[in-house]
Design an enzyme around this catalytic site. Structure first.
Site, short mmCIF file in Angstrom:
data_model
loop_
_atom_site.label_atom_id
_atom_site.label_comp_id
_atom_site.label_asym_id
_atom_site.label_seq_id
_atom_site.Cartn_x
_atom_site.Cartn_y
_atom_site.Cartn_z
N LYS A 205 -1.93 15.46 -20.97
CA LYS A 205 -2.64 15.52 -19.69
C LYS A 205 -3.03 16.96 -19.37
O LYS A 205 -2.20 17.77 -19.00
CB LYS A 205 -1.79 14.97 -18.55
CG LYS A 205 -2.65 14.78 -17.29
CD LYS A 205 -1.85 14.71 -16.01
CE LYS A 205 -1.57 16.05 -15.38
NZ LYS A 205 -2.77 16.78 -14.94
N CYS A 314 1.55 33.37 -17.09
CA CYS A 314 2.97 33.20 -16.77
C CYS A 314 3.76 34.48 -17.01
O CYS A 314 4.75 34.73 -16.33
CB CYS A 314 3.56 32.02 -17.53
SG CYS A 314 3.27 32.10 -19.29
P1 NAI Z 1 1.37 22.78 -11.23
O1 NAI Z 1 2.68 23.09 -11.81
O2 NAI Z 1 1.31 21.85 -10.05
O3 NAI Z 1 0.38 22.21 -12.36
C1 NAI Z 1 0.60 22.27 -13.75
C2 NAI Z 1 0.40 20.90 -14.37
O4 NAI Z 1 1.38 20.00 -13.85
C3 NAI Z 1 -0.95 20.25 -14.07
O5 NAI Z 1 -1.39 19.52 -15.20
C4 NAI Z 1 -0.62 19.30 -12.94
O6 NAI Z 1 -1.52 18.21 -12.86
C5 NAI Z 1 0.77 18.83 -13.35
N1 NAI Z 1 1.59 18.28 -12.27
C6 NAI Z 1 1.58 18.64 -10.95
N2 NAI Z 1 2.47 17.90 -10.26
C7 NAI Z 1 3.05 17.05 -11.14
C8 NAI Z 1 4.04 16.02 -11.03
N3 NAI Z 1 4.62 15.74 -9.86
N4 NAI Z 1 4.41 15.35 -12.14
C9 NAI Z 1 3.85 15.63 -13.33
N5 NAI Z 1 2.89 16.57 -13.49
C10 NAI Z 1 2.50 17.28 -12.41
O7 NAI Z 1 0.70 24.17 -10.83
P2 NAI Z 1 -0.50 24.42 -9.77
O8 NAI Z 1 -0.25 23.64 -8.54
O9 NAI Z 1 -1.77 24.24 -10.47
O10 NAI Z 1 -0.30 25.97 -9.48
C11 NAI Z 1 0.65 26.40 -8.51
C12 NAI Z 1 1.40 27.62 -8.97
O11 NAI Z 1 2.14 27.30 -10.11
C13 NAI Z 1 0.55 28.80 -9.38
O12 NAI Z 1 0.18 29.58 -8.30
C14 NAI Z 1 1.50 29.51 -10.30
O13 NAI Z 1 2.37 30.30 -9.55
C15 NAI Z 1 2.27 28.41 -10.96
N6 NAI Z 1 1.73 28.10 -12.30
C16 NAI Z 1 2.37 28.64 -13.38
C17 NAI Z 1 1.87 28.42 -14.64
C18 NAI Z 1 2.52 29.01 -15.84
O14 NAI Z 1 1.90 29.12 -16.88
N7 NAI Z 1 3.77 29.38 -15.77
C19 NAI Z 1 0.65 27.65 -14.87
C20 NAI Z 1 0.08 27.07 -13.67
C21 NAI Z 1 0.63 27.32 -12.44
#
Ligand code: NAI
Ligand code: MG
Length: 507
Positions: A205, A314
């Site tokens: 996904k 990240c």
């Molecule tokens: P997110 O963690 O919500 O999204 C990442 C993935 O998880 C996306 O594919 C999303 O659809 C999925 N996801 C979201 N909620 C889920 C659930 N309940 N169950 C299963 N999958 C789920 O991150 P978001 O909201 O896009 O960004 C928020 C913050 O997260 C950013 O500001 C950043 O701080 C952090 N982040 C960190 C990343 C990293 O590489 N460590 C990457 C993206 C975001």
């Protein structure tokens, strides 16, 4: 202190080549069992070009029924059919074929990535696309090298009985893979590579903000000749598609990259069926500058460490610790570097830093800047957004921060660095570790003794010395503490997609 006024003027996004239009004409939907199918879920998600705020495509929000279909296709491909009996060198050859196809379509993939995510096309060409291809080729080599061991046991049974004991590595099974939007193609490929090498199958996904390059990758996977159901791709929201995938009882493992908040939710949800879980989560990585270095050279490195990919990384070096003697010079250098970065739309060849991925992300980052000011921090450079359409934020350097400020404690995931002075190694080690995260760190010094003393003190999955964010398919990558668990890449990364079976045979 007043914010330095916006210094970045933004160019207009050039028109994309015909490749995107051609791709959209084919209307890639959900990839399930080797076919592009219409979603059962009725929700639709607009895909936005972050440089223009214009909609460029629309994808489905796959629902629980779509997830169930995809998991069943993945299960069937795993248990029976050509994939289940395919020999390692054949899987390896398919992976190389896919890598070659990606190389042939590299420019198109780079353009798609730039449009969808906002990143400079020059970066997509240099990092995202070749990085994705390198991961595939590296992991392809492991397909034929997943060996077990034999054991010299002291087992006793009836007189004369001997034992033959050994281990075999078997693929873990159907893997649900959920990825973020900061490196969409690289993340998709990095996740799929160990699946393909081990003989697992995947339901992938992509993030709802950036689904396009994964869909194009799906087309190339079919073209390469992978059997139906080996890779299934579902677009959709985290709360719908993502949550249904994590909850599905027939998924053996979840591999997730994203926020620590969602990582925790996933870990809890996966407990119901005790799925294997690997989590690559957030960070607040320290960049530690010791006093022996040339401030100018290090300023360039520290600036790269945080501003690369608009800080949406990240491992972004978002906390800068500089030894008191050279603090002012380094901060001057980083501020100067931040002002000279060409901020602009991704498809413009001159652009060095693009917009953030979405309105949400820009609002979140600007919210942190607001809190930073309110809590008394000083903006040394940037601190605002250019007056232009598109989700831009100016590269920002903040000083006069205190350890309990929100901007020091929380992952901002934007082009924002907070800088602090330190006096000695023990002090900086304690501050560097004063965070729930533990993903990465960098140390800048040629003082061998200090570096060697500091490295063991740092609680992080990766420590770089005189460089930052150097990531290679052969080097394990993952987090300490709340940055997650499990290691991707290298031998550790492939083993995470296997179960170890012990066989004990009385002979
Ligand atoms: P997110 O963690 O919500 O999204 C990442 C993935 O998880 C996306 O594919 C999303 O659809 C999925 N996801 C979201 N909620 C889920 C659930 N309940 N169950 C299963 N999958 C789920 O991150 P978001 O909201 O896009 O960004 C928020 C913050 O997260 C950013 O500001 C950043 O701080 C952090 N982040 C960190 C990343 C990293 O590489 N460590 C990457 C993206 C975001
Ligand atoms: Mg989220």
């Amino acid at each position: 202190m007043n914010a330095v006024p916006a210094t970045h003027t933004i160019a207009e996004q050039p028109a994309p080549s015909g490749a995107l239009a051609e791709f959209l004409e084919r209307k890639p939907r959900l990839l399930v069992g080797g076919e592009w199918i219409e979603a059962h879920g009725k929700g639709r998600i607009a895909v936005i070009d972050p440089a223009t705020e214009r909609q460029i495509a629309e994808v489905a929000d796959a629902d629980a029924e779509d997830v169930d279909r995809a998991v069943r296709a993945a299960r069937a491909a795993f248990e029976s059919g050509p994939w289940a009996v395919m020999l390692p060198d054949e899987r390896e050859r398919l992976m190389w074929r896919l890598a070659d196809l990606m190389e042939r379509h590299a420019e198109e993939l780079a353009e798609l990535e730039s449009l969808d995510n906002g990143k400079p096309i020059t970066m997509a060409r240099l990092i995202d696309v070749p990085g994705a291809i390198a991961h595939l080729r590296y992991m392809a080599g492991w397909a034929s090298k997943l060996d077990g061991s034999t054991f010299n046991t002291s087992l006793r049974a009836a007189p004369g009985t001997r034992f033959h004991t050994y281990t075999v590595r078997e693929p873990v099974g159907v893997v649900g893979q959920i990825i973020p939007w900061n490196f969409p193609l690289l993340m998709a490929t990095l996740k799929l590579a160990p699946v393909l090498a081990t003989g697992c199958t995947s339901v992938l996904k992509p993030a709802e903000q950036t689904p396009l390059s994964a869909l194009r990758l799906g087309e190339l996977i079919l073209e390469a000749g992978f059997p139906p159901g080996v890779v299934n791709i579902l677009t959709g929201l985290g709360e719908t598609t993502g949550a249904a995938l994590v909850a599905h009882p027939d998924v053996d493992k979840i591999a997730f990259t994203g926020s620590t908040e969602v990582g925790k939710l996933i870990n809890i949800a996966a407990t119901a069926t005790l799925k294997r879980v690997s989590l690559e989560l957030g960070g607040k990585s320290p960049v530690i500058v010791l006093p022996d270095v040339d401030p100018q050279t290090v300023a360039a490195g520290a600036s790269q460490a945080v501003f690369f990919n608009s800080g949406q990384v990240c491992v972004a070096g978002s906390r800068l610790f500089v030894q008191r003697r050279i603090f002012d010079k380094v901060i001057e250098g980083v501020s100067e570097a931040s002002r000279s970065i060409v901020v602009g739309p991704g498809l413009d060849e001159r652009t060095q830093m693009g917009p953030l991925v979405s309105q949400d992300q820009r609002d979140r980052v600007l919210g942190y800047l607001y809190f930073g000011r309110k809590q008394g921090a000083t903006i040394a450079a940037g601190g605002d957004a250019p007056a232009h359409k598109g989700y831009y934020v100016n590269p920002t350097v903040i000083v006069d921060v205190k350890p309990d400020m929100k901007i020091v404690r929380e992952e901002i995931f934007g082009p924002v660095v907070v800088a602090q002075r330190f006096d000695d190694l023990n002090e900086v080690a304690a501050w560097a570790n004063d965070t729930p995260y533990g993903l990465a760190a960098s140390i800048w010094s040629n003082d061998l003794r200090s570096v060697q003393r500091l490295v063991p003190k740092i609680k992080a999955g990766t420590v770089w010395v005189n460089c930052h964010a150097m990531i290679d398919a052969g080097m394990p990558f993952g987090g300490y503490k709340q940055s997650g668990f499990g290691r991707e890449q290298g031998r550790a990364g492939i083993e995470m997609y296997t179960e170890l079976k012990s066989v004990c045979m009385a002979i």
